[in-house]
Design a protein around this motif. Structure first.
Motif, PDB file in Angstrom:
ATOM      1  N   VAL A  55      49.207 -15.261  47.193  1.00 56.54           N
ATOM      2  CA  VAL A  55      49.368 -16.040  46.166  1.00 56.54           C
ATOM      3  C   VAL A  55      48.378 -15.894  44.845  1.00 56.54           C
ATOM      4  O   VAL A  55      47.567 -14.895  45.102  1.00 56.54           O
ATOM      5  CB  VAL A  55      49.038 -17.465  46.559  1.00 56.54           C
ATOM      6  N   ARG A  56      48.501 -16.710  43.747  1.00 56.98           N
ATOM      7  CA  ARG A  56      47.519 -16.659  42.736  1.00 56.98           C
ATOM      8  C   ARG A  56      46.497 -17.435  42.629  1.00 56.98           C
ATOM      9  O   ARG A  56      46.720 -18.629  43.161  1.00 56.98           O
ATOM     10  CB  ARG A  56      48.339 -16.669  41.539  1.00 56.98           C
ATOM     11  N   MET A  57      45.416 -17.300  41.934  1.00 54.49           N
ATOM     12  CA  MET A  57      44.234 -17.937  42.042  1.00 54.49           C
ATOM     13  C   MET A  57      44.650 -18.891  40.604  1.00 54.49           C
ATOM     14  O   MET A  57      45.363 -18.867  39.919  1.00 54.49           O
ATOM     15  CB  MET A  57      43.089 -17.067  41.495  1.00 54.49           C
ATOM     16  N   THR A  58      43.685 -19.940  40.575  1.00 53.39           N
ATOM     17  CA  THR A  58      43.650 -20.926  39.566  1.00 53.39           C
ATOM     18  C   THR A  58      42.957 -20.485  38.555  1.00 53.39           C
ATOM     19  O   THR A  58      42.118 -19.457  38.789  1.00 53.39           O
ATOM     20  CB  THR A  58      43.118 -22.226  40.038  1.00 53.39           C
ATOM     21  N   PRO A  59      43.183 -20.928  37.123  1.00 53.01           N
ATOM     22  CA  PRO A  59      42.117 -20.420  35.966  1.00 53.01           C
ATOM     23  C   PRO A  59      40.729 -20.649  36.097  1.00 53.01           C
ATOM     24  O   PRO A  59      39.820 -19.688  35.861  1.00 53.01           O
ATOM     25  CB  PRO A  59      42.536 -21.275  34.864  1.00 53.01           C
ATOM     26  N   LYS A  60      40.241 -21.889  36.961  1.00 51.62           N
ATOM     27  CA  LYS A  60      38.794 -22.100  37.170  1.00 51.62           C
ATOM     28  C   LYS A  60      38.472 -20.887  38.048  1.00 51.62           C
ATOM     29  O   LYS A  60      37.405 -20.278  37.861  1.00 51.62           O
ATOM     30  CB  LYS A  60      38.698 -23.254  37.873  1.00 51.62           C
ATOM     31  N   GLU A  61      39.024 -20.675  39.285  1.00 54.78           N
ATOM     32  CA  GLU A  61      38.912 -19.325  40.007  1.00 54.78           C
ATOM     33  C   GLU A  61      38.711 -18.048  39.273  1.00 54.78           C
ATOM     34  O   GLU A  61      37.699 -17.293  39.427  1.00 54.78           O
ATOM     35  CB  GLU A  61      39.835 -19.358  41.220  1.00 54.78           C
ATOM     36  N   LEU A  62      39.686 -17.877  38.644  1.00 58.14           N
ATOM     37  CA  LEU A  62      39.681 -16.721  37.676  1.00 58.14           C
ATOM     38  C   LEU A  62      38.199 -16.227  36.976  1.00 58.14           C
ATOM     39  O   LEU A  62      38.000 -15.202  36.551  1.00 58.14           O
ATOM     40  CB  LEU A  62      40.996 -16.431  36.783  1.00 58.14           C
ATOM     41  N   THR A  63      38.017 -17.561  36.421  1.00 59.33           N
ATOM     42  CA  THR A  63      36.903 -17.213  35.071  1.00 59.33           C
ATOM     43  C   THR A  63      35.507 -17.752  35.631  1.00 59.33           C
ATOM     44  O   THR A  63      34.473 -17.421  35.004  1.00 59.33           O
ATOM     45  CB  THR A  63      37.522 -18.202  33.889  1.00 59.33           C
ATOM     46  N   LYS A  64      35.446 -18.084  36.974  1.00 60.59           N
ATOM     47  CA  LYS A  64      34.383 -18.577  37.564  1.00 60.59           C
ATOM     48  C   LYS A  64      32.984 -17.834  37.145  1.00 60.59           C
ATOM     49  O   LYS A  64      31.840 -18.321  37.043  1.00 60.59           O
ATOM     50  CB  LYS A  64      34.557 -18.783  38.991  1.00 60.59           C
ATOM     51  N   GLU A  65      33.336 -16.411  37.660  1.00 63.52           N
ATOM     52  CA  GLU A  65      32.086 -15.334  37.474  1.00 63.52           C
ATOM     53  C   GLU A  65      32.034 -14.742  36.072  1.00 63.52           C
ATOM     54  O   GLU A  65      31.292 -13.759  35.979  1.00 63.52           O
ATOM     55  CB  GLU A  65      32.036 -14.552  38.664  1.00 63.52           C
ATOM     56  N   LEU A  66      32.895 -15.275  35.185  1.00 59.69           N
ATOM     57  CA  LEU A  66      32.876 -14.586  34.009  1.00 59.69           C
ATOM     58  C   LEU A  66      31.895 -15.039  32.803  1.00 59.69           C
ATOM     59  O   LEU A  66      31.476 -16.248  33.036  1.00 59.69           O
ATOM     60  CB  LEU A  66      34.107 -14.506  33.246  1.00 59.69           C
ATOM     61  N   ASP A  67      31.458 -14.460  31.964  1.00 57.69           N
ATOM     62  CA  ASP A  67      30.678 -14.820  30.909  1.00 57.69           C
ATOM     63  C   ASP A  67      31.214 -15.731  29.700  1.00 57.69           C
ATOM     64  O   ASP A  67      32.279 -15.288  29.045  1.00 57.69           O
ATOM     65  CB  ASP A  67      29.791 -13.685  29.980  1.00 57.69           C
ATOM     66  N   LYS A  68      30.935 -17.127  29.977  1.00 53.67           N
ATOM     67  CA  LYS A  68      31.841 -17.991  28.863  1.00 53.67           C
ATOM     68  C   LYS A  68      31.659 -17.868  27.433  1.00 53.67           C
ATOM     69  O   LYS A  68      32.082 -18.384  26.656  1.00 53.67           O
ATOM     70  CB  LYS A  68      31.675 -19.291  29.340  1.00 53.67           C
ATOM     71  N   ASP A  69      30.551 -17.140  27.278  1.00 51.19           N
ATOM     72  CA  ASP A  69      30.386 -16.736  25.683  1.00 51.19           C
ATOM     73  C   ASP A  69      31.108 -15.871  25.314  1.00 51.19           C
ATOM     74  O   ASP A  69      31.042 -15.520  23.923  1.00 51.19           O
ATOM     75  CB  ASP A  69      28.717 -16.350  25.585  1.00 51.19           C
ATOM     76  N   LYS A  70      31.710 -15.086  25.971  1.00 51.59           N
ATOM     77  CA  LYS A  70      32.487 -13.828  25.524  1.00 51.59           C
ATOM     78  C   LYS A  70      34.028 -14.449  25.423  1.00 51.59           C
ATOM     79  O   LYS A  70      34.618 -15.096  26.085  1.00 51.59           O
ATOM     80  CB  LYS A  70      32.546 -12.734  26.395  1.00 51.59           C
ATOM     81  N   TYR A  71      34.626 -13.598  24.498  1.00 51.46           N
ATOM     82  CA  TYR A  71      36.333 -13.986  24.154  1.00 51.46           C
ATOM     83  C   TYR A  71      37.038 -13.846  25.381  1.00 51.46           C
ATOM     84  O   TYR A  71      36.819 -12.352  25.925  1.00 51.46           O
ATOM     85  CB  TYR A  71      36.746 -13.291  22.856  1.00 51.46           C
ATOM     86  N   MET A  72      37.971 -14.708  25.846  1.00 53.71           N
ATOM     87  CA  MET A  72      38.771 -14.589  26.946  1.00 53.71           C
ATOM     88  C   MET A  72      40.085 -14.386  26.653  1.00 53.71           C
ATOM     89  O   MET A  72      40.825 -15.615  26.040  1.00 53.71           O
ATOM     90  CB  MET A  72      38.362 -15.467  28.126  1.00 53.71           C
ATOM     91  N   ILE A  73      41.007 -13.381  27.176  1.00 55.08           N
ATOM     92  CA  ILE A  73      42.389 -13.503  26.828  1.00 55.08           C
ATOM     93  C   ILE A  73      43.154 -13.428  28.112  1.00 55.08           C
ATOM     94  O   ILE A  73      42.822 -12.643  29.187  1.00 55.08           O
ATOM     95  CB  ILE A  73      42.648 -11.949  25.961  1.00 55.08           C
ATOM     96  N   VAL A  74      44.250 -14.201  28.283  1.00 53.09           N
ATOM     97  CA  VAL A  74      44.765 -14.067  29.540  1.00 53.09           C
ATOM     98  C   VAL A  74      46.351 -13.700  29.196  1.00 53.09           C
ATOM     99  O   VAL A  74      47.224 -14.047  28.326  1.00 53.09           O
ATOM    100  CB  VAL A  74      44.929 -15.605  29.977  1.00 53.09           C
ATOM    101  N   LEU A  75      46.616 -13.085  30.345  1.00 53.74           N
ATOM    102  CA  LEU A  75      48.344 -12.512  30.388  1.00 53.74           C
ATOM    103  C   LEU A  75      48.875 -13.220  31.661  1.00 53.74           C
ATOM    104  O   LEU A  75      48.359 -13.253  32.764  1.00 53.74           O
ATOM    105  CB  LEU A  75      48.259 -11.119  30.521  1.00 53.74           C
ATOM    106  N   ASP A  76      49.848 -14.273  31.194  1.00 55.94           N
ATOM    107  CA  ASP A  76      50.344 -14.955  31.985  1.00 55.94           C
ATOM    108  C   ASP A  76      51.913 -15.079  31.841  1.00 55.94           C
ATOM    109  O   ASP A  76      52.362 -15.796  31.044  1.00 55.94           O
ATOM    110  CB  ASP A  76      49.753 -16.458  32.211  1.00 55.94           C
ATOM    111  N   HIS A  77      52.692 -14.529  32.716  1.00 56.84           N
ATOM    112  CA  HIS A  77      54.154 -14.238  32.336  1.00 56.84           C
ATOM    113  C   HIS A  77      54.945 -15.625  31.900  1.00 56.84           C
ATOM    114  O   HIS A  77      55.499 -15.709  30.969  1.00 56.84           O
ATOM    115  CB  HIS A  77      55.006 -13.518  33.452  1.00 56.84           C
ATOM    116  N   GLN A  78      54.789 -16.716  32.807  1.00 59.80           N
ATOM    117  CA  GLN A  78      55.323 -18.044  32.673  1.00 59.80           C
ATOM    118  C   GLN A  78      54.315 -18.901  31.828  1.00 59.80           C
ATOM    119  O   GLN A  78      53.229 -19.197  32.424  1.00 59.80           O
ATOM    120  CB  GLN A  78      55.675 -18.379  33.975  1.00 59.80           C
ATOM    121  N   PRO A  79      54.655 -19.473  31.056  1.00 58.49           N
ATOM    122  CA  PRO A  79      53.805 -20.473  30.067  1.00 58.49           C
ATOM    123  C   PRO A  79      53.634 -21.734  30.838  1.00 58.49           C
ATOM    124  O   PRO A  79      54.462 -22.713  30.986  1.00 58.49           O
ATOM    125  CB  PRO A  79      54.585 -20.711  28.632  1.00 58.49           C
ATOM    126  N   SER A  80      52.668 -21.916  31.585  1.00 58.15           N
ATOM    127  CA  SER A  80      52.290 -23.033  32.445  1.00 58.15           C
ATOM    128  C   SER A  80      50.566 -23.251  32.617  1.00 58.15           C
ATOM    129  O   SER A  80      49.803 -22.286  32.167  1.00 58.15           O
ATOM    130  CB  SER A  80      52.955 -22.664  33.900  1.00 58.15           C
TER     131      SER A  80
END
Length: 452
Positions: free
Chosen positions: A348-373
């Motif tokens: 199953v897939r992770m939530t957006p919060k789980e996906l970005t939890k350990e990323l540097d929020k000061d950097k630009y973040m681009i997401v690929l998500d097939h269905q717009p939701s």
């Protein structure tokens, strides 16, 4: 949803067949061939329609034939409605002299008379050559019928099988001709919009992004639908000319009808791209296949291996930091479902919060998500740019925003900005099954991010 769409196509397709056969029977040549006999008229009408349907089917397949039938029915209804409206206006204001009105088989009526098909003389009416008309029509008021078939004394001839006064006054059934010609032109344009891919350009700015990035997005290629795996190469050549820094493939690269060879050829085509930071792919709902592996000869894992063999990075709820400037995050498709709180299920897939939890929020973040939701969740997670497809921009007018109206998709097409988060939904480079686009066009997206 798909069950509803299929049932609707079957229902309206059947209604279209019945309606169109009925309207074909309004043409004067069908009436002449049938000799005024209803059964023969229906046989002729359905035979003509069947021949047309078979020819369309051989060219575009079953689903697209139904689409053509439905469009022809709708345009014919509109054409008939307009014809009746114009007829009433003509009659009300007397725009044409009665002497100019002709019957459906060319007989001139001089005193407002109408004559359609054959007539039977009653009440003492005479025919100068002794002939008797026997096709079910009546000539009353003691009028005399001649070889010239001229009607006098205001008598009215009426075909019991056709009570549409607007069409009976004319030799030519203009409404039907207009409906057929217009549908042909309309669907031809729809075919061209589906098969001729164009670029759509966007530019966004961000203080969070260091430097500029040129991104090309490809979605919904459904290899084998409007182009084969080898034919995909010509699109790749055009995309290469855009000089992208990075190419993002946001799902539905293939579907259940894509052959294994087409899949392999398409992956090789992607491998030919030369970019600054590479090519990245995330899954769509069709890529894994809805049927067992045996149906098309491969599954999602086989396709992943083929993509990776051609230097394409596959991201399944994963992220990668590019040039220490920005992240590319690829989500599993919404069809994978959501993980239960506190668990990490690989299926199953992770939530957006789980996906970005350990990323540097000061950097630009681009997401690929097939269905717009989950746009609100993505924004809350600090995501700056979201690329989606799936909707095909509704594909057929007037259903361009149907998914959005029904609450299935958060957006149907285009670019939307919400503070520091930008959402992009593409109509896609190809189509699933339906080979026409009447409410949009096939495209790939070129987006320039202008940073500080």
């Amino acid at each position: 949803m798909w069950l509803f769409i299929i049932l609707a196509l079957i229902l309206f397709g059947a209604l279209g067949i019945v309606y169109l056969a009925n309207r074909i029977g309004k043409f004067s040549f069908v009436k002449r061939l049938s000799g005024g006999r209803k059964l023969i008229k229906y046989i002729i009408s359905y035979t003509i329609l069947a021949c047309a349907v078979v020819n369309v089917y051989l060219f575009v397949g079953m689903i697209n034939t139904v689409i053509v039938i439905i469009h022809l029915m709708v345009f014919w209804i509109i054409s008939d409605g307009l014809g009746k409206l114009i007829g009433k206006i003509v009659d009300k204001y007397g725009l044409f002299a009665k002497d100019d009105i002709q019957s459906a088989d060319g007989v001139k009526c001089t005193d407002g008379a109408q004559n359609i098909d054959g007539m039977q003389n009653t009440n003492g009416a005479q025919s100068t050559d002794g002939a008797q008309n026997i096709d079910g029509m009546q000539n009353t008021n003691g009028a005399q019928s001649t070889d010239g078939m001229q009607c006098t004394t205001g008598m009215q001839y009426a075909d019991s099988s056709d009570t549409d006064s607007n069409t009976t006054k004319r030799k030519i059934y203009y409404e039907g001709i207009i409906a057929i010609v217009f549908t042909g032109i309309y669907m031809t344009i729809g075919w061209a919009l589906a098969h001729n891919v164009r670029a759509t350009y966007y530019t966004v700015s961000s203080d969070k992004c260091k430097g500029n990035i040129r991104i090309v997005q490809i979605a919904d290629s459904h290899i084998g639908s409007t182009f084969s795996g080898k034919e995909f190469n010509k699109h790749i050549e055009v995309i290469q000319s855009e000089n992208p820094d990075v190419v993002l493939v946001t799902g539905d690269y293939v579907d259940d009808e894509t052959s294994k060879q087409d899949m392999i050829d398409a992956c090789k085509a992607l491998g030919k791209l030369r970019t600054t930071y590479g090519v990245y792919y995330s899954f769509g709902n069709h890529d894994g296949g809805y049927y067992p592996k045996e149906y098309r000869g491969y599954d999602g894992e086989d396709m992943v291996r083929e993509l990776e063999n051609n230097n394409v990075t596959v991201l399944q709820d994963e992220s990668v930091l590019i040039d220490d400037r920005f992240y590319i995050i690829g989500r599993k498709d919404r069809s994978f479902g959501r993980s239960k709180k506190g668990t990490k299920d690989a299926t199953v897939r992770m939530t957006p919060k789980e996906l970005t939890k350990e990323l540097d929020k000061d950097k630009y973040m681009i997401v690929l998500d097939h269905q717009p939701s989950e746009y609100a969740d993505l924004k809350a997670a600090g995501v700056n740019l979201v690329f989606s497809g799936h909707t095909h921009a509704g594909q057929l007018f007037p259903f361009n925003r149907m998914g959005q109206w029904l609450g299935i998709d958060e957006m149907s097409y285009g670019l939307r900005e919400n503070d520091d988060t930008v959402y992009v939904v593409t109509s896609g480079i190809s189509n699933w099954e339906i080979k026409f686009r009447t409410g949009c066009r096939a495209e790939y997206v070129v987006l320039d991010v202008v940073g500080k």
